[in-house]
Design a protein around this motif. Structure first.
Motif: not given
Length: 263
Positions: A163-166, A125-130
């Motif tokens: 970064a998991t978004g959970n 799930n990581r984003s570029t910002a993460d």
């Protein structure tokens, strides 16, 4: 053992302000073991006189302690100290550590379950910002000195969980975050333990969205120090941290935060 409280009841002390301080004082008596499971608390009147507050403040403090599963009220009999039952939400991880109920092995085992799963989900799930944040933290860790290195290490692990978004995983990690911080400080005080290279591997696996690689890298990272702990693994975590604090003045404040018995 008598079910009546015989130890001295904590008084208001310097800087006393109200309900939060009453809760903290009574909680320390319970967590430290000075007030053991099954003993009966003094009456509201006695506590109010001791703390020099209205009985309404005592009732509110007892309500909070009951919500924390630390005490239980039996109709017509009084209020009693409750046995720690972590699975039912009794006590925080920090309270359990100070009470001597948590070993270094317990914490490592919990982290070995939670954080590899979080690393795998972060890879998905990581984003570029993460990723940018993780790489920045790795760079900071590589140049950080004690005690800052322990703070950066904690930020790195927190960033992976975020970064998991959970949100559930985030709450679960937050519940052991302070303990993890202390153990990171303990590990960094051992010159045989090296974690920087494993940080790089973790970042690479998460960036590549390699879920199983991230899981394996996190598990290896958590277990890196285990072989060096020896007998410390099975000792109460508070004792381990207190002993290490005496050897490493630069990390003493972090290590003693959880190892000091309540005053």
């Amino acid at each position: 053992m008598s079910n009546r409280l015989t130890s001295e009841i904590p008084g208001p002390g310097p800087g006393f302000r109200g309900v939060p301080q009453i809760v903290a004082a009574l909680e320390d008596e319970i967590v430290s073991g000075r007030w053991q499971a099954g003993v009966r608390l003094p009456s509201e009147r006695v506590l109010a006189e001791r703390f020099e507050v209205a009985r309404s403040a005592i009732r509110e403090a007892l309500r909070i302690l009951q919500e924390r599963q630390l005490i239980v009220t039996a109709g017509g009999r009084g209020t009693f100290v409750r046995e720690f039952q972590p699975a039912l939400g009794a006590g925080t991880a920090e309270q359990l550590a100070r009470s001597g109920l948590v070993t270094a092995k317990d914490l490592m085992a919990a982290r070995a379950v939670l954080e590899p799963a979080a690393a795998a989900l972060a890879a998905r799930n990581r984003s570029t910002a993460d990723l940018r944040r993780l790489h920045e933290l790795v760079a900071r860790f590589d140049t950080a000195l004690i005690p800052e290195a322990a703070d950066v290490d904690l930020e790195f692990h927190t960033a992976i969980v975020e970064a998991t978004g959970n949100p559930v995983l985030q709450v679960m990690f937050a519940s052991i975050r302070t303990l993890a911080h202390a153990m990171m400080a303990r590990s960094l005080s051992d010159p045989r333990v090296v974690g920087a290279d494993l940080h790089d591997v973790l970042c690479d696996r998460i960036a590549a969205q390699d879920e199983e690689g991230a899981r394996a890298a996190m598990l290896a990272h958590i277990q890196a120090a285990e072989s060096f702990y020896g007998a410390d693994l099975d000792r109460p975590l508070a004792d381990v941290l207190r002993g290490r604090a005496d050897l490493e003045p630069g990390l003493a404040s972090i290590l003693k935060e959880l190892s000091q018995p309540p005053a």
